[in-house]
Scaffold this motif. Structure first.
Motif, PDB file in Angstrom:
ATOM      1  N   ILE A 190       0.830  -1.206   0.000  1.00  0.00           N
ATOM      2  CA  ILE A 190       0.000   0.000   0.000  1.00  0.00           C
ATOM      3  C   ILE A 190       0.864   1.255   0.000  1.00  0.00           C
ATOM      4  CG2 ILE A 190      -1.671   1.332   1.344  1.00  0.00           C
ATOM      5  CD1 ILE A 190      -2.882  -1.080  -0.075  1.00  0.00           C
ATOM      6  N   LEU A 191       1.933   1.250   0.781  1.00  0.00           N
ATOM      7  CA  LEU A 191       2.820   2.412   0.811  1.00  0.00           C
ATOM      8  C   LEU A 191       3.512   2.612  -0.536  1.00  0.00           C
ATOM      9  CD1 LEU A 191       4.429   1.998   4.351  1.00  0.00           C
ATOM     10  CD2 LEU A 191       2.615   3.573   3.673  1.00  0.00           C
ATOM     11  N   ASP A 192       3.941   1.514  -1.160  1.00  0.00           N
ATOM     12  CA  ASP A 192       4.554   1.611  -2.492  1.00  0.00           C
ATOM     13  C   ASP A 192       3.547   2.140  -3.508  1.00  0.00           C
ATOM     14  OD1 ASP A 192       6.973   0.701  -1.567  1.00  0.00           O
ATOM     15  OD2 ASP A 192       6.666  -1.374  -2.201  1.00  0.00           O
ATOM     16  N   LEU A 193       2.301   1.703  -3.373  1.00  0.00           N
ATOM     17  CA  LEU A 193       1.251   2.159  -4.279  1.00  0.00           C
ATOM     18  C   LEU A 193       1.023   3.667  -4.133  1.00  0.00           C
ATOM     19  CD1 LEU A 193      -1.132   1.703  -6.239  1.00  0.00           C
ATOM     20  CD2 LEU A 193      -2.527   1.090  -4.249  1.00  0.00           C
ATOM     21  N   LEU A 194       0.939   4.158  -2.897  1.00  0.00           N
ATOM     22  CA  LEU A 194       0.734   5.585  -2.683  1.00  0.00           C
ATOM     23  C   LEU A 194       1.883   6.398  -3.259  1.00  0.00           C
ATOM     24  CD1 LEU A 194      -0.662   5.604   0.972  1.00  0.00           C
ATOM     25  CD2 LEU A 194      -1.899   6.240  -1.109  1.00  0.00           C
ATOM     26  N   LEU A 195       3.100   5.904  -3.067  1.00  0.00           N
ATOM     27  CA  LEU A 195       4.268   6.616  -3.590  1.00  0.00           C
ATOM     28  C   LEU A 195       4.247   6.653  -5.111  1.00  0.00           C
ATOM     29  CD1 LEU A 195       6.919   8.035  -2.938  1.00  0.00           C
ATOM     30  CD2 LEU A 195       8.043   5.798  -2.936  1.00  0.00           C
ATOM     31  N   ARG A 196       3.902   5.524  -5.740  1.00  0.00           N
ATOM     32  CA  ARG A 196       3.858   5.468  -7.211  1.00  0.00           C
ATOM     33  C   ARG A 196       2.772   6.386  -7.755  1.00  0.00           C
ATOM     34  NH1 ARG A 196       0.752   2.507 -10.604  1.00  0.00           N
ATOM     35  NH2 ARG A 196       0.022   1.104  -8.947  1.00  0.00           N
ATOM     36  N   LEU A 205       0.493  14.815  -0.393  1.00  0.00           N
ATOM     37  CA  LEU A 205       0.040  13.728   0.478  1.00  0.00           C
ATOM     38  C   LEU A 205       0.365  14.052   1.931  1.00  0.00           C
ATOM     39  CD1 LEU A 205      -1.053  10.785   0.827  1.00  0.00           C
ATOM     40  CD2 LEU A 205       1.306  10.001   0.478  1.00  0.00           C
ATOM     41  N   ILE A 206      -0.626  13.899   2.799  1.00  0.00           N
ATOM     42  CA  ILE A 206      -0.413  13.947   4.242  1.00  0.00           C
ATOM     43  C   ILE A 206      -0.596  12.535   4.773  1.00  0.00           C
ATOM     44  CG2 ILE A 206      -1.227  14.826   6.459  1.00  0.00           C
ATOM     45  CD1 ILE A 206      -2.125  17.353   5.081  1.00  0.00           C
ATOM     46  N   MET A 207       0.441  11.971   5.341  1.00  0.00           N
ATOM     47  CA  MET A 207       0.402  10.617   5.885  1.00  0.00           C
ATOM     48  C   MET A 207       0.410  10.695   7.406  1.00  0.00           C
ATOM     49  SD  MET A 207       0.436   7.284   5.645  1.00  0.00           S
ATOM     50  CE  MET A 207       0.879   6.862   3.964  1.00  0.00           C
ATOM     51  N   ILE A 208      -0.656  10.215   8.029  1.00  0.00           N
ATOM     52  CA  ILE A 208      -0.787  10.231   9.484  1.00  0.00           C
ATOM     53  C   ILE A 208      -0.509   8.835  10.017  1.00  0.00           C
ATOM     54  CG2 ILE A 208      -2.359  10.667  11.413  1.00  0.00           C
ATOM     55  CD1 ILE A 208      -3.969  12.447   9.477  1.00  0.00           C
ATOM     56  N   THR A 209       0.350   8.742  11.025  1.00  0.00           N
ATOM     57  CA  THR A 209       0.670   7.435  11.588  1.00  0.00           C
ATOM     58  C   THR A 209       1.225   7.616  12.999  1.00  0.00           C
ATOM     59  OG1 THR A 209       1.992   5.421  11.295  1.00  0.00           O
ATOM     60  CG2 THR A 209       2.986   7.488  10.595  1.00  0.00           C
ATOM     61  N   HIS A 210       1.213   6.542  13.775  1.00  0.00           N
ATOM     62  CA  HIS A 210       1.866   6.559  15.084  1.00  0.00           C
ATOM     63  C   HIS A 210       3.244   5.916  15.010  1.00  0.00           C
ATOM     64  CE1 HIS A 210      -0.029   2.576  14.764  1.00  0.00           C
ATOM     65  NE2 HIS A 210       0.981   2.167  15.497  1.00  0.00           N
ATOM     66  N   ASP A 211       3.621   5.436  13.829  1.00  0.00           N
ATOM     67  CA  ASP A 211       4.838   4.643  13.652  1.00  0.00           C
ATOM     68  C   ASP A 211       5.790   5.364  12.707  1.00  0.00           C
ATOM     69  OD1 ASP A 211       6.788   2.760  13.251  1.00  0.00           O
ATOM     70  OD2 ASP A 211       5.438   1.133  12.694  1.00  0.00           O
ATOM     71  N   LEU A 212       6.910   5.840  13.232  1.00  0.00           N
ATOM     72  CA  LEU A 212       7.891   6.513  12.383  1.00  0.00           C
ATOM     73  C   LEU A 212       8.458   5.590  11.313  1.00  0.00           C
ATOM     74  CD1 LEU A 212       9.851   8.707  14.953  1.00  0.00           C
ATOM     75  CD2 LEU A 212       8.895   9.516  12.800  1.00  0.00           C
TER      76      LEU A 212
END
Length: 361
Positions: A190-196, A205-212
């Motif tokens: 999914i992360l690779d897809l968003l980047l592509r 893109l704003i990516m919200i997460t609790h995990d650096l």
């Protein structure tokens, strides 16, 4: 002018126990084609901050400005917001099963979203939906378009949400914990897809997460939030290799490392504070191994860190704290073994000596 400019954003909710100050004076900018990662523990204000930009915090008291393409989102009427939300600013939420209606086919939901914003026939919208499902990697999209959400796996549901978010070619996509419920392999996909897709469309893109660790290879800039405020902001490399704020270093230490097999993770002690009854001074000081008297009285603002332009930290410690997470870890261990609390750490080029306050031992 940046695509999005948020300035001094405050969001609070009135409850019977008091006002919940969910966001307290957050500011940031974002240009087209760039990714901003917003990181922090649950309750730090990440989601409320971005939901306010989408007009989804009904009943909240909001102050500040949020200019998107020069127009203030916070002063828009609901009808004006409806024209922006989905068409120019889209969102991908954490749980795709609750975001998709279980009683309607996936394709129908994408078609209706397209037709709500564009004057196209149902057949044309359906063709666009098939194209989008194929774009995000769903196999046999012409057949799967007529499946219900429960017939999709978790990863495929998330891909369907991404397809819906991109249907109208928005200029900004807000992804709120889009990979939390997925296993590691699907998460990476999914992360690779968003980047592509970002590289192909030029969207911000704003990516919200609790995990650096999730945004290590995705974000151009990272903003770390704690108790509704920005604790630190830096470009990706500056934050990961030269973090300044003790809270940021604590988050970095909690990332599992393949190079440290068998090593114990070092959690941040304590719990995040109540957003109704915040401690005086720096909100992080009750959990900070480097807290000093000033931290309990005065709230620090974001100020430049010496290691480079654009790197700011809301901490009273001078300059670069200790340079690296490992150095910080050793200093914390040394202070703990001696029963001391670090009072001041020498900053680069400050000419100050380190001093400590003896603990009651």
């Amino acid at each position: 002018m940046s695509l999005l400019e948020v300035s001094d954003l405050h969001v609070s909710f009135r409850t019977t126990d008091g006002d919940v100050r969910a966001v307290r004076g957050v500011s940031f900018e974002l240009d087209s084609g760039r990714t901003l990662g917003i990181v922090g523990e649950s309750g730090s204000g990440k989601s409320v901050c971005t939901q306010t930009l989408l007009g989804l915090t009904t009943g909240a008291r909001v102050r500040g400005t949020a200019r998107f393409e020069g127009e203030d989102l916070l002063s828009m009427s609901e009808d004006e917001f409806r024209a922006v939300r989905g068409a120019k600013i889209a969102a991908i939420f954490q749980d795709p099963l609750s975001s998709l209606h279980p009683l309607y086919k996936v394709g129908w939901q994408i078609v209706e979203m397209i037709r709500a914003h564009e004057p196209v026939s149902r057949a044309a919208a359906r063709r666009r939906a098939v194209e989008l499902l194929g774009l995000v990697g769903i196999p046999h999209p012409a057949q799967r378009i007529d499946d219900y959400p429960h017939q999709f796996s978790g990863g495929m549901r998330q891909r369907a949400l991404i397809a819906m978010a991109l249907a109208l070619e928005p200029k900004l996509v807000i992804a709120d914990e889009p990979t939390t419920a997925l296993d590691a392999t699907v998460q990476a996909q999914i992360l690779d897809l968003l980047l592509r897709l970002q590289q192909e469309t030029g969207m911000a893109l704003i990516m919200i997460t609790h995990d650096l660790g999730v945004i290590a290879g995705l974000a151009d800039e990272v903003m770390v939030m704690y108790a509704g405020r920005a604790a630190e902001r830096a470009d990706r490399r500056g934050l990961y290799y030269r973090a300044h704020h003790p809270y940021t270093n604590g988050l970095l230490e909690s990332i599992p490392s393949s190079s440290a097999a068998g090593a114990r993770l070092r959690p941040i002690p304590g719990q995040p504070p109540s957003l109704i009854r915040l401690p005086p001074g720096c909100a992080f000081h009750p959990r900070c191994a480097f807290a000093m008297d000033r931290c309990t009285r005065e709230q620090p603002e974001l100020t430049p860190v010496e290691d480079g332009a654009g790197h700011t930290s809301a901490c009273w410690l001078p300059g670069r704290l200790l340079g690296t997470t490992e150095e910080m870890k050793r200093a914390r261990q040394d202070a703990s073994a001696a029963g001391r609390t670090v009072e001041r750490v020498p900053g680069q080029g400050t000419g100050q000596d380190a001093s400590v306050e003896e603990g009651a031992a």
